[in-house]
Design a protein around this motif. Structure first.
Motif, PDB file in Angstrom:
ATOM      1  N   ALA A  44      18.107  50.217  74.497  1.00 17.35           N
ATOM      2  CA  ALA A  44      18.311  49.949  75.923  1.00 17.35           C
ATOM      3  C   ALA A  44      17.770  48.601  76.381  1.00 17.35           C
ATOM      4  N   ASP A  45      16.516  48.273  75.979  1.00 16.35           N
ATOM      5  CA  ASP A  45      15.942  47.026  76.484  1.00 16.35           C
ATOM      6  C   ASP A  45      16.618  45.801  75.868  1.00 16.35           C
ATOM      7  N   ALA A  46      17.116  45.936  74.641  1.00 13.45           N
ATOM      8  CA  ALA A  46      17.850  44.824  74.026  1.00 13.45           C
ATOM      9  C   ALA A  46      19.177  44.593  74.743  1.00 13.45           C
ATOM     10  N   VAL A  47      19.842  45.687  75.094  1.00 14.65           N
ATOM     11  CA  VAL A  47      21.101  45.586  75.834  1.00 14.65           C
ATOM     12  C   VAL A  47      20.849  44.960  77.206  1.00 14.65           C
ATOM     13  N   THR A  48      19.757  45.358  77.850  1.00 14.79           N
ATOM     14  CA  THR A  48      19.413  44.799  79.162  1.00 14.79           C
ATOM     15  C   THR A  48      19.141  43.303  79.058  1.00 14.79           C
ATOM     16  N   ALA A  49      18.379  42.893  78.031  1.00 13.26           N
ATOM     17  CA  ALA A  49      18.078  41.469  77.831  1.00 13.26           C
ATOM     18  C   ALA A  49      19.361  40.681  77.584  1.00 13.26           C
ATOM     19  N   ARG A  50      20.238  41.257  76.766  1.00 20.04           N
ATOM     20  CA  ARG A  50      21.513  40.591  76.470  1.00 20.04           C
ATOM     21  C   ARG A  50      22.347  40.426  77.734  1.00 20.04           C
TER      22      ARG A  50
END
Length: 327
Positions: free
Chosen positions: A109-115
């Motif tokens: 989730a946090d990687a998708v948000t950062a992306r």
């Protein structure tokens, strides 16, 4: 040995440059020149009292009432740019995690948000500036000199420009139109009105055009060619800055994922590295000294311009974040 992240970023920058160029070409081709021309004619007939009304109509017509909608956003979306940037982000994050011998799962989730935040930030800034340039040109051109055809063409020329570029192009047009209307007019009296609004290169172009004599048709062609050169210069700068910005955000994401899963020691910190040459700006040169022991992966760098999580610090910045233990 060339860093694989740098190689990937260079390829992405070239691809992004090509993508934006193609999108702008499509947007210009779809520009409703006849409707804008008709609107200019109507505004001329009704006079200054109706200026606000026609300014609103023009904003709706060219899609500047909402930066997320209109010719340029639609053209960019049609290229699949966001999908390509998401793949680029994931690839860089994976390479960064691999530095710590970890396989990054960029679907967390946090990687998708950062992306998504990195891509949205670039897209929103680019579209906002592009819309402002079109809006600024439209407002100026409603009361500018020249035929409705000439003024409509000037609005189309502003597609893909920055606000400063659009304003300099407007000042250049005003000077050329003034010369074409009265070729005997003193060049200095024409150029004085452009002071502070155009670059040295634009001034040289105007001086040459006035010296050689420029007809209205020649002025329009000169403006078309100059707008194209301005657009290409902005696209190149935007593509470079976006690729750099997204790559640095992806690097940080990859390192954070690796650290979370224990592949990266807790004492690893990020250090700011400049390009190390005479082109480095003072504010950028000061960042390493302001962060002599680096920063943790979850904290921003201190900079003269305020906290900054990842390079670039400003447009055209070539700085990078590196990873190592506390010095």
């Amino acid at each position: 040995m060339i860093d694989p992240i740098d190689q990937l970023t260079e390829r992405q920058e070239a691809d992004l440059n090509e993508t934006i160029d193609a999108a702008l070409a499509d947007a210009i081709a779809m520009f409703d020149l006849l409707s804008v021309r008709a609107l200019m004619d109507n505004a001329d007939h009704e006079g200054n009292e109706a200026r606000d009304h026609y300014a609103d109509q023009l904003a709706t017509l060219i899609g500047t009432d909402d930066p997320e909608r209109g010719l340029v956003p639609d053209a960019l979306d049609a290229t699949g740019m966001s999908v390509a940037l998401a793949s680029f982000f994931a690839a860089v994050a994976a390479l960064a995690a691999a530095q710590a011998r970890h396989v990054a799962n960029t679907n967390v989730a946090d990687a998708v948000t950062a992306r998504d935040n990195a891509i949205r930030s670039f897209r929103a800034a680019y579209l906002h500036e592009s819309a402002n340039a079109l809006r600024d040109t439209a407002q100026r051109i409603l009361t500018a000199r020249g035929s409705a055809d000439s003024r409509a063409a000037q609005v189309r020329r502003a597609v893909g420009l920055s606000v400063l570029q659009a304003r300099s192009l407007h000042a250049t047009r005003e000077a050329l139109i003034a010369h074409a209307a009265d070729p005997t007019r003193n060049a200095k009296s024409i150029l004085v009105a452009t002071r502070g609004s155009i670059t040295a290169a634009q001034r040289q172009m105007l001086v040459k055009a006035i010296r050689n004599g420029t007809s209205p048709d020649q002025a329009e062609k000169l403006l078309d060619n100059h707008a194209k050169a301005l657009r290409q210069a902005r696209t190149k700068a935007v593509a470079g800055n976006a690729a750099h910005q997204i790559a640095e955000a992806a690097k940080l994401t990859g390192w954070q994922i690796a650290q979370r899963f224990g592949a990266l020691p807790a004492d690893q910190r990020r250090y700011w590295r400049t390009a190390g040459d005479e082109r480095v700006r003072l504010a950028h040169e000061q960042v390493p000294g302001m962060n002599p022991n680096g920063v943790p992966l979850n904290q921003p760098f201190a900079t003269p311009l305020g906290p900054c999580f990842t390079p670039p610090l400003e447009a055209g910045c070539r700085c990078k974040a590196t990873l190592r233990r506390v010095a």
